[in-house]
Design an enzyme around this catalytic site. Structure first.
Site: not given
Ligand code: PRP
Length: 182
Positions: A105, A161
């Site tokens: 993201d 989620d």
């Molecule tokens: C989400 C996803 C990635 C990260 C990407 O994890 O699983 O690891 O965000 O986002 P970024 O590119 O903006 O860093 P999250 O922190 O939501 O935890 P989760 O995997 O437990 O849902």
């Protein structure tokens, strides 16, 4: 049917489409890793569903490890400061690391992981992500292989989620705005 399915306004990627793309990603990895045994790392929790399907679709033998990073807390946008909640069980030095993500993201999580695991002496580093959301990128980083590119929509399911819910929907769907605008 999962009772939370009603909160999705539409299905973006049905389970069958995901399964096809998982097979293609596994074949790409098999070609890349021929004759080696990579250490496949699932970045928890979002990647766990994709990870389990991906490693089972691969012919290459892998070892597995898990790491929990968190950047979103209970909100809907990245904090930009991912934190290690649970570290790997084993060293990565000298290993061919296959990092499995559900989504890239802002990119902050991937940058942090590359710095961290590179600093620990990984021999090679390959990133496979189920989803790529380039419109939200804040740092110049990308996965080596992404199954799908998505726009700036709030998506859930197949591991992703909202407030720790919807992860076990078997597809990726777009969440109804009224769910997260409450
Ligand atoms: C989400 C996803 C990635 C990260 C990407 O994890 O699983 O690891 O965000 O986002 P970024 O590119 O903006 O860093 P999250 O922190 O939501 O935890 P989760 O995997 O437990 O849902």
């Amino acid at each position: 049917m999962n009772e939370l399915a009603k909160d999705c306004e539409r299905i973006l990627f049905p389970a069958e489409t995901i399964a096809e793309e998982v097979k293609k990603a596994a074949a790409w990895l098999d070609a890349r890793y021929e004759g080696t045994m990579p250490l496949a790392i699932s970045v928890l929790k979002g990647s766990v569903i994709f990870f389990c399907d991906l490693v089972r679709a691969m012919k290459t033998p892998v070892q597995m490890d898990f790491m929990t990073l968190s950047s979103y807390g209970s909100g809907s946008s990245s904090s930009g400061m991912p934190k290690i909640v649970m570290d790997l069980a084993a060293p990565v030095d000298g290993r061919d690391v296959l990092l499995v993500e559900d989504i890239v993201d802002s990119g902050h999580t991937l940058v942090k992981l590359k710095q961290l695991l590179g600093g620990r002496g990984a021999k090679s580093f390959t990133v496979v992500s189920l989803l790529d959301k380039p419109s939200r990128r804040e740092v110049d980083v990308q996965a080596d292989y992404s199954c799908f590119t998505v726009g700036n929509e709030f998506i859930v399911g197949y591991g992703l989620d909202y407030d720790q819910r919807y992860r076990n929907l078997p597809y990726v769907g777009v969440l109804k705005p009224e769910v997260y605008e409450k």
